[in-house]
Design an enzyme around this catalytic site. Structure first.
Site, PDB file in Angstrom:
ATOM      1  N   CYS A  98       0.758  -1.195  -0.063  1.00  0.00           N
ATOM      2  CA  CYS A  98       0.095  -0.076   0.082  1.00  0.00           C
ATOM      3  C   CYS A  98       0.833   1.233   0.047  1.00  0.00           C
ATOM      4  O   CYS A  98       1.686   1.417   0.747  1.00  0.00           O
ATOM      5  CB  CYS A  98      -0.838  -0.062   1.330  1.00  0.00           C
ATOM      6  SG  CYS A  98      -1.967   1.617   1.349  1.00  0.00           S
TER       7      CYS A  98
ATOM      8  N   ASN B 120      -1.312  -9.824  -9.350  1.00  0.00           N
ATOM      9  CA  ASN B 120      -2.464  -8.667  -9.047  1.00  0.00           C
ATOM     10  C   ASN B 120      -1.884  -7.338  -9.938  1.00  0.00           C
ATOM     11  O   ASN B 120      -0.758  -7.387  -9.999  1.00  0.00           O
ATOM     12  CB  ASN B 120      -2.290  -8.421  -7.541  1.00  0.00           C
ATOM     13  CG  ASN B 120      -3.294  -7.139  -7.025  1.00  0.00           C
ATOM     14  OD1 ASN B 120      -2.953  -6.323  -6.388  1.00  0.00           O
ATOM     15  ND2 ASN B 120      -4.294  -7.372  -7.450  1.00  0.00           N
TER      16      ASN B 120
END
Length: 337
Positions: free
Chosen positions: A100, A211
């Protein structure tokens, strides 16, 4: 509780942890569409659990399994305590966020900034592995800022594998911690699927999921066919959940049967009733259901009715049923009758 082998199988397809999106209501909805797909919580910070006592952040429904808890943090003992709290309430996997890029996360010295500190990440993984019996996994980027992913990613993976990381999910983009917003970091840095493929060649025994930028179930099938172990889908699974999940059990896992958006709506009605009876609000659930009929006749009416009506006092399942009636009235088979 699911076994390690069960969770590894479920990781063939997963829905990404997404802040403010993949809460327990969202996960319950996704489970109505797919019985097999691995679901993830939003990121929960270890300090919030251990120092703040915010154990309500661990709340989940038994129907969500298989479900993984994603933790944010960088202090090994604190992460170990948080992992234990998660395992004690039944989570099937504990995942460490190393991807993140938000400012808030950087200021806490966790998230993507940890790509610069593989030794610290390895310490965190080792501490968590020692604390719990469920799998400990990592979600990371291919690098940050001016790092050379070809150099840093193999080093990062080798360190966390040696520490006991059982699976890794690689967001196939760099994170630019300075100069790009979190939103821009989801789109602007170029994808490098080839690099992730090469990591599978370097670490053949490591379960690697990919991803980033995966928009359809067909995309997922192609990546699995290419030799990767798993595919994690984020925004597409949230905004078009039926498109991604309704056929996933059959096509990705080779078991179970296809579902439909309508099936999911009907399955959500008792859940909505229970939530309202406990003092909850309808929009807390229906905000996650807006994309169920994406691309279908009636989708706009569905979204409008739920968006406008679900926040009103007294709104309940009858609003959801009325919105569904708008969709079914516009279905091709209904018109043909």
């Amino acid at each position: 509780m699911a076994t390690h082998a069960d969770i590894t199988r479920a990781a063939r397809l997963s829905v990404a942890p997404m802040m403010d999106w993949t809460d327990r209501h969202c996960r319950y909805l996704h489970r109505q569409l797919s019985a097999q797909t691995l679901l993830y919580t939003e990121m929960v910070t270890a300090p919030a659990l251990v120092r703040g006592g915010a154990l309500h952040l661990l709340n989940h429904d038994p129907a969500e399994h298989p479900v993984a808890l994603q933790l944010g943090g960088s202090e090994p003992m604190e992460l170990a305590q948080a992992a234990r709290l998660g395992a004690d309430v039944g989570y099937d996997e504990i995942n460490l966020n190393c991807g993140c890029p938000s400012d808030r996360v950087q200021s806490g010295t966790f998230g993507a900034v940890l790509m610069r500190e593989p030794g610290k990440v390895a310490e965190c993984v080792a501490a968590m592995r020692a604390a719990v019996d469920v799998p400990v996994t990592v979600k990371c980027r291919i690098g940050v800022d001016d790092q050379d992913p070809e150099e840093v990613l193999p080093e990062f993976l080798s360190r966390i594998v040696a520490a006991g990381c059982e699976r890794v999910t690689i967001h196939a983009r760099k994170a630019w911690l300075k100069g790009l917003s979190p939103k821009e970091n989801r789109d602007i840095p170029p994808l490098d699927y080839d690099l992730v493929q090469r990591m599978k060649g370097l670490f053949p025994n490591l379960h690697i999921s990919i991803n980033g930028g995966i928009a359809t179930l067909e995309d997922a099938e192609a990546l699995l066919d290419s030799g990767l172990d798993g595919v994690m889908i984020g925004r597409a699974a949230y905004h078009q959940p039926a498109d991604i999940l309704a056929q996933a059990d059959r096509r990705i896992f080779g078991k179970g049967h296809d579902t439909t958006a309508e099936d999911a709506v009907y399955a959500m009605l008792p859940y909505i009733e229970a939530h309202l009876s406990q003092g909850g609000r309808l929009h807390q659930i229906t905000r996650h259901m807006l994309g169920l009929f994406a691309g279908r006749p009636g989708a706009r009416s569905w979204r409008r009715m739920l968006s406008e009506g679900a926040t009103r006092d007294g709104a309940g399942p009858e609003l959801v049923e009325a919105a569904l009636a708008q969709v079914t009235a516009l279905a091709p088979e209904a018109k043909a009758v």
